[in-house]
Motif scaffolding. Structure first.
Motif, PDB file in Angstrom:
ATOM      1  N   ARG A   1       0.828  -1.221   0.000  1.00  0.00           N
ATOM      2  CA  ARG A   1       0.000   0.000   0.000  1.00  0.00           C
ATOM      3  C   ARG A   1       0.853   1.257   0.000  1.00  0.00           C
ATOM      4  O   ARG A   1       0.496   2.256  -0.617  1.00  0.00           O
ATOM      5  N   GLU A   2       1.964   1.216   0.716  1.00  0.00           N
ATOM      6  CA  GLU A   2       2.804   2.396   0.886  1.00  0.00           C
ATOM      7  C   GLU A   2       4.125   2.244   0.147  1.00  0.00           C
ATOM      8  O   GLU A   2       5.163   2.690   0.613  1.00  0.00           O
ATOM      9  N   ARG A   3       4.091   1.636  -1.045  1.00  0.00           N
ATOM     10  CA  ARG A   3       5.345   1.358  -1.749  1.00  0.00           C
ATOM     11  C   ARG A   3       5.977   2.595  -2.386  1.00  0.00           C
ATOM     12  O   ARG A   3       7.094   2.538  -2.850  1.00  0.00           O
ATOM     13  N   HIS A   4       5.299   3.718  -2.376  1.00  0.00           N
ATOM     14  CA  HIS A   4       5.879   4.953  -2.898  1.00  0.00           C
ATOM     15  C   HIS A   4       6.821   5.629  -1.894  1.00  0.00           C
ATOM     16  O   HIS A   4       7.469   6.610  -2.202  1.00  0.00           O
ATOM     17  N   VAL A   5       6.904   5.063  -0.691  1.00  0.00           N
ATOM     18  CA  VAL A   5       7.738   5.614   0.373  1.00  0.00           C
ATOM     19  C   VAL A   5       8.886   4.642   0.656  1.00  0.00           C
ATOM     20  O   VAL A   5       8.675   3.436   0.703  1.00  0.00           O
ATOM     21  N   ALA A   6      10.083   5.174   0.844  1.00  0.00           N
ATOM     22  CA  ALA A   6      11.221   4.313   1.193  1.00  0.00           C
ATOM     23  C   ALA A   6      10.994   3.708   2.577  1.00  0.00           C
ATOM     24  O   ALA A   6      10.554   4.388   3.499  1.00  0.00           O
ATOM     25  N   ARG A   7      11.266   2.433   2.706  1.00  0.00           N
ATOM     26  CA  ARG A   7      11.083   1.727   3.978  1.00  0.00           C
ATOM     27  C   ARG A   7      12.397   1.118   4.429  1.00  0.00           C
ATOM     28  O   ARG A   7      13.169   0.621   3.626  1.00  0.00           O
ATOM     29  N   PHE A   8      12.626   1.151   5.712  1.00  0.00           N
ATOM     30  CA  PHE A   8      13.793   0.526   6.319  1.00  0.00           C
ATOM     31  C   PHE A   8      13.281  -0.484   7.334  1.00  0.00           C
ATOM     32  O   PHE A   8      12.500  -0.137   8.212  1.00  0.00           O
ATOM     33  N   LEU A   9      13.704  -1.732   7.192  1.00  0.00           N
ATOM     34  CA  LEU A   9      13.296  -2.764   8.133  1.00  0.00           C
ATOM     35  C   LEU A   9      14.267  -2.739   9.307  1.00  0.00           C
ATOM     36  O   LEU A   9      15.421  -3.142   9.180  1.00  0.00           O
ATOM     37  N   VAL A  10      13.783  -2.256  10.432  1.00  0.00           N
ATOM     38  CA  VAL A  10      14.621  -2.115  11.621  1.00  0.00           C
ATOM     39  C   VAL A  10      13.971  -2.899  12.760  1.00  0.00           C
ATOM     40  O   VAL A  10      12.825  -2.635  13.121  1.00  0.00           O
ATOM     41  N   ALA A  11      14.705  -3.860  13.266  1.00  0.00           N
ATOM     42  CA  ALA A  11      14.241  -4.663  14.402  1.00  0.00           C
ATOM     43  C   ALA A  11      15.439  -5.418  14.960  1.00  0.00           C
ATOM     44  O   ALA A  11      16.447  -5.578  14.272  1.00  0.00           O
ATOM     45  N   PRO A  12      15.335  -5.887  16.183  1.00  0.00           N
ATOM     46  CA  PRO A  12      16.438  -6.671  16.750  1.00  0.00           C
ATOM     47  C   PRO A  12      16.652  -7.978  15.988  1.00  0.00           C
ATOM     48  O   PRO A  12      15.787  -8.422  15.241  1.00  0.00           O
ATOM     49  N   GLU A  13      17.796  -8.573  16.210  1.00  0.00           N
ATOM     50  CA  GLU A  13      18.134  -9.844  15.567  1.00  0.00           C
ATOM     51  C   GLU A  13      17.095 -10.903  15.922  1.00  0.00           C
ATOM     52  O   GLU A  13      16.635 -10.991  17.059  1.00  0.00           O
ATOM     53  N   GLY A  14      16.692 -11.667  14.930  1.00  0.00           N
ATOM     54  CA  GLY A  14      15.735 -12.746  15.155  1.00  0.00           C
ATOM     55  C   GLY A  14      14.279 -12.363  14.967  1.00  0.00           C
ATOM     56  O   GLY A  14      13.394 -13.180  15.199  1.00  0.00           O
ATOM     57  N   PHE A  15      13.991 -11.150  14.527  1.00  0.00           N
ATOM     58  CA  PHE A  15      12.621 -10.708  14.353  1.00  0.00           C
ATOM     59  C   PHE A  15      12.098 -10.917  12.931  1.00  0.00           C
ATOM     60  O   PHE A  15      10.999 -10.504  12.621  1.00  0.00           O
ATOM     61  N   GLY A  16      12.894 -11.506  12.043  1.00  0.00           N
ATOM     62  CA  GLY A  16      12.397 -11.873  10.720  1.00  0.00           C
ATOM     63  C   GLY A  16      12.526 -10.822   9.643  1.00  0.00           C
ATOM     64  O   GLY A  16      11.742 -10.823   8.694  1.00  0.00           O
ATOM     65  N   LYS A  17      13.494  -9.938   9.755  1.00  0.00           N
ATOM     66  CA  LYS A  17      13.677  -8.899   8.742  1.00  0.00           C
ATOM     67  C   LYS A  17      14.020  -9.507   7.385  1.00  0.00           C
ATOM     68  O   LYS A  17      13.449  -9.122   6.369  1.00  0.00           O
ATOM     69  N   THR A  18      14.923 -10.479   7.374  1.00  0.00           N
ATOM     70  CA  THR A  18      15.327 -11.107   6.117  1.00  0.00           C
ATOM     71  C   THR A  18      14.166 -11.846   5.487  1.00  0.00           C
ATOM     72  O   THR A  18      13.931 -11.750   4.279  1.00  0.00           O
ATOM     73  N   GLY A  19      13.409 -12.560   6.297  1.00  0.00           N
ATOM     74  CA  GLY A  19      12.247 -13.285   5.782  1.00  0.00           C
ATOM     75  C   GLY A  19      11.213 -12.359   5.182  1.00  0.00           C
ATOM     76  O   GLY A  19      10.632 -12.655   4.128  1.00  0.00           O
ATOM     77  N   LEU A  20      10.977 -11.235   5.833  1.00  0.00           N
ATOM     78  CA  LEU A  20      10.015 -10.259   5.324  1.00  0.00           C
ATOM     79  C   LEU A  20      10.503  -9.655   4.010  1.00  0.00           C
ATOM     80  O   LEU A  20       9.733  -9.539   3.053  1.00  0.00           O
ATOM     81  N   ALA A  21      11.772  -9.316   3.947  1.00  0.00           N
ATOM     82  CA  ALA A  21      12.326  -8.758   2.713  1.00  0.00           C
ATOM     83  C   ALA A  21      12.266  -9.778   1.579  1.00  0.00           C
ATOM     84  O   ALA A  21      11.952  -9.434   0.436  1.00  0.00           O
ATOM     85  N   MET A  22      12.537 -11.035   1.891  1.00  0.00           N
ATOM     86  CA  MET A  22      12.486 -12.070   0.861  1.00  0.00           C
ATOM     87  C   MET A  22      11.055 -12.322   0.412  1.00  0.00           C
ATOM     88  O   MET A  22      10.793 -12.525  -0.764  1.00  0.00           O
ATOM     89  N   GLU A  23      10.106 -12.294   1.334  1.00  0.00           N
ATOM     90  CA  GLU A  23       8.697 -12.473   0.967  1.00  0.00           C
ATOM     91  C   GLU A  23       8.235 -11.321   0.069  1.00  0.00           C
ATOM     92  O   GLU A  23       7.547 -11.532  -0.928  1.00  0.00           O
ATOM     93  N   TYR A  24       8.634 -10.104   0.397  1.00  0.00           N
ATOM     94  CA  TYR A  24       8.287  -8.938  -0.412  1.00  0.00           C
ATOM     95  C   TYR A  24       8.907  -9.045  -1.804  1.00  0.00           C
ATOM     96  O   TYR A  24       8.244  -8.803  -2.808  1.00  0.00           O
ATOM     97  N   ALA A  25      10.181  -9.444  -1.877  1.00  0.00           N
ATOM     98  CA  ALA A  25      10.849  -9.599  -3.171  1.00  0.00           C
ATOM     99  C   ALA A  25      10.178 -10.672  -4.009  1.00  0.00           C
ATOM    100  O   ALA A  25      10.077 -10.555  -5.229  1.00  0.00           O
TER     101      ALA A  25
END
Length: 69
Positions: A35-59
């Motif tokens: 919905r908000e893909r016109h805005v730059a997003r930074f995935l920020v969270a502590p280690e183990g919160f699934g940032k890589t998984g979320l980025a891979m799912e989005y890709a």
């Protein structure tokens, strides 16, 4: 530099070395990113919160890993 980019290209496939042992789909977060893909997003969270998984799912959803580095 071009050699590095060629080697890091996904070429339409999920990278094996980043495949998580646990993958929890997060459709609510993916929907928000879409919905908000016109805005730059930074995935920020502590280690183990699934940032890589979320980025891979989005890709996968948006680009099918084509033209993804």
């Amino acid at each position: 530099m071009t050699g590095f980019l060629k080697q890091s290209s996904c070429k339409g496939h999920r990278p094996n070395h980043l495949a998580s042992r646990r993958h929890y789909p997060r459709p609510d977060l993916i929907a928000r990113l879409l919905r908000e893909r016109h805005v730059a997003r930074f995935l920020v969270a502590p280690e183990g919160f699934g940032k890589t998984g979320l980025a891979m799912e989005y890709a996968d959803v948006v680009f099918s890993f084509d033209h993804v580095f």
